[in-house]
Design an enzyme around this catalytic site. Structure first.
Site, PDB file in Angstrom:
ATOM      1  CD  GLN A  53     -20.303  55.232 -12.331  1.00 52.66           C
ATOM      2  OE1 GLN A  53     -19.818  54.602 -13.210  1.00 52.66           O
ATOM      3  NE2 GLN A  53     -20.238  55.265 -11.297  1.00 52.66           N
ATOM      4  CG  ASP A  63     -16.549  61.593 -15.899  1.00 47.42           C
ATOM      5  OD1 ASP A  63     -15.509  60.677 -15.908  1.00 47.42           O
ATOM      6  OD2 ASP A  63     -17.223  61.883 -16.718  1.00 47.42           O
ATOM      7  NE  ARG A 108     -19.325  51.768 -21.524  1.00 53.93           N
ATOM      8  CZ  ARG A 108     -18.637  51.857 -20.250  1.00 53.93           C
ATOM      9  NH1 ARG A 108     -17.263  51.953 -20.444  1.00 53.93           N
ATOM     10  NH2 ARG A 108     -18.851  52.203 -19.176  1.00 53.93           N
ATOM     11  NE  ARG A 127     -21.379  51.296 -12.663  1.00 56.49           N
ATOM     12  CZ  ARG A 127     -20.908  51.181 -14.014  1.00 56.49           C
ATOM     13  NH1 ARG A 127     -19.876  51.428 -14.260  1.00 56.49           N
ATOM     14  NH2 ARG A 127     -21.661  50.865 -14.852  1.00 56.49           N
TER      15      ARG A 127
HETATM   16  N1  NVA Z   1     -17.478  60.701 -19.136  1.00 55.68           N
HETATM   17  C1  NVA Z   1     -16.871  59.290 -19.036  1.00 55.68           C
HETATM   18  C2  NVA Z   1     -17.353  58.463 -18.226  1.00 55.68           C
HETATM   19  C3  NVA Z   1     -16.622  57.206 -18.080  1.00 55.68           C
HETATM   20  C4  NVA Z   1     -17.232  56.050 -17.060  1.00 55.68           C
HETATM   21  C5  NVA Z   1     -16.734  58.901 -20.586  1.00 55.68           C
HETATM   22  O1  NVA Z   1     -17.835  58.852 -21.201  1.00 55.68           O
HETATM   23  O2  NVA Z   1     -15.714  58.349 -21.196  1.00 55.68           O
HETATM   24  N1   CP Z   2     -17.548  53.971 -14.727  1.00 51.23           N
HETATM   25  C1   CP Z   2     -17.404  53.164 -15.634  1.00 51.23           C
HETATM   26  O1   CP Z   2     -18.338  52.927 -16.314  1.00 51.23           O
HETATM   27  O2   CP Z   2     -16.299  52.416 -16.017  1.00 51.23           O
HETATM   28  P1   CP Z   2     -15.864  51.723 -17.346  1.00 51.23           P
HETATM   29  O3   CP Z   2     -15.828  52.561 -18.395  1.00 51.23           O
HETATM   30  O4   CP Z   2     -14.605  51.002 -16.972  1.00 51.23           O
HETATM   31  O5   CP Z   2     -17.005  50.534 -17.217  1.00 51.23           O
END
Ligand code: NVA
Ligand code: CP
Length: 330
Positions: A136, A229, A106, A315
């Site tokens: 997701q 979102d 990530r 998830r």
């Molecule tokens: N668009 C958000 C999604 C979080 C799961 C982010 O990148 O922070």
């Molecule tokens: N939806 C999602 O990716 O949540 P987190 O940022 O908590 O992993």
């Protein structure tokens, strides 16, 4: 279907049949978990979990899924390793690839996870980049199927910043699976022309469609799914808050929006969500801008139409399916 050895970097790389296979596998793994039937024959395998941004759902899903399967995990937090600072991505990939059976990443640019995958020699899974959030998508597709049956012909409306990971990924997922995707937002937040064109090609093959509109009334009319979102994503500077609030406020998911959708419509959000004042950031935004709710009202978030916690649970089951499929069904 055999996805052994494949990376999972964006749904663009997967056919509708492969996506359906992953959803079916996740549903089966979920059923087994509920019945207490163990799927723990991956003992001896280990996965590395690299998080250059924070996470609750994704990290916990990978850890619980891996532990359920009998695997070991190593969590590398945003500051706790040499990655990207003292050691390059290709070197990191080759080191971790010698020790682990799979690597979750990530972080920021999609090119980083692509580079990791190029050098690792083991499956790499994208746990969110600026551009895409494919794990997701599987959770969202499983949740839609559980609540609405099939995908074909559903009107799916995404409200908010449609140029970022969630908007991009949802447009791809909907177009591939035969849904009618609508990005309902201000035009400066529309997805890129290139991605829209690519998704129109997917939609041609699946019987779906892609539309972009600034009009909330027609955009959300008779929708089956309303999705939003956060307006400011991880890694974006604090300075963008004022602009986002100004431009995206008309696209808040509230009761009026849900009333304009079908009675059977569901509300979805990847989470975390900004719907009350119970978080630190929530309080700061309230003090600065006077907003108690942003992308979704608390009323909608807590309503019967909201399936956000089903998505969150899914998830884990879908991430487990990605690991089972790419490490090889055993
Ligand atoms: N668009 C958000 C999604 C979080 C799961 C982010 O990148 O922070
Ligand atoms: N939806 C999602 O990716 O949540 P987190 O940022 O908590 O992993």
């Amino acid at each position: 279907m055999n996805l052994k050895g494949r990376n999972f970097l964006t749904l663009k790389d997967f056919s509708p049949e492969e996506i359906t296979y992953l959803i079916d596998l996740a549903a089966d793994l979920k059923d087994k978990k509920k019945k207490g039937i163990p799927v723990n024959h991956y003992v001896g395998k280990n996965v590395a979990l690299i998080f250059e941004k924070t996470s609750t759902r994704t990290r916990c899903s990978f850890e619980v899924a891996a532990h359920d399967m009998g695997m070991g995990t190593t969590y590398l937090d945003p500051s706790g390793s040499q990655i990207g600072k003292k050691e390059s991505i290709p070197d990191t990939a080759r080191v971790l690839g010698r020790m682990y059976d799979g690597i979750e990443y990530r972080g920021y640019g999609q090119e980083i996870v692509e580079e990791l995958a190029k050098y690792a020699g083991v499956p790499v899974w994208n746990g969110l980049t600026n551009e895409y959030h494919p794990t997701q998508m599987l959770a969202d597709l499983l949740t839609i199927r559980e609540h609405l049956g099939d995908y074909k012909g559903l009107k799916f409306v995404y409200m908010g910043d449609a140029r970022y990971n969630m908007g991009n990924s949802l447009m791809i997922a909907c177009a591939k699976m035969g849904m009618h995707f609508v990005a309902c937002t201000s035009k400066e937040y529309f997805p890129s022309k290139e991605l829209v064109a690519q998704c129109e090609e997917y939609a041609k093959a699946s019987g779906g469609s892609v539309a972009l509109t600034e009009d909330v009334e027609s955009g959300t009319k008779d929708a089956d799914v309303i999705y939003t979102d956060v307006w400011v994503s991880m890694g974006e500077p604090d300075e963008v808050w004022a602009e986002r609030i100004k431009v995206l406020s008309p696209y808040q998911v509230n009761k009026k929006v849900m009333d304009n959708a079908k009675d059977s419509a569901i509300f979805m959000h990847c989470l975390p969500a900004f719907h009350d004042l119970k978080t630190k950031i929530g309080k700061e935004v309230y003090e600065k801008f006077g907003m108690k709710e942003l992308e979704v009202t608390d009323e909608v978030f807590e309503s019967k139409q909201s399936v956000v916690f089903d998505e969150a649970e899914n998830r884990m089951h879908t991430i487990k399916a990605v690991m089972v499929a790419t490490l090889g069904e055993q």
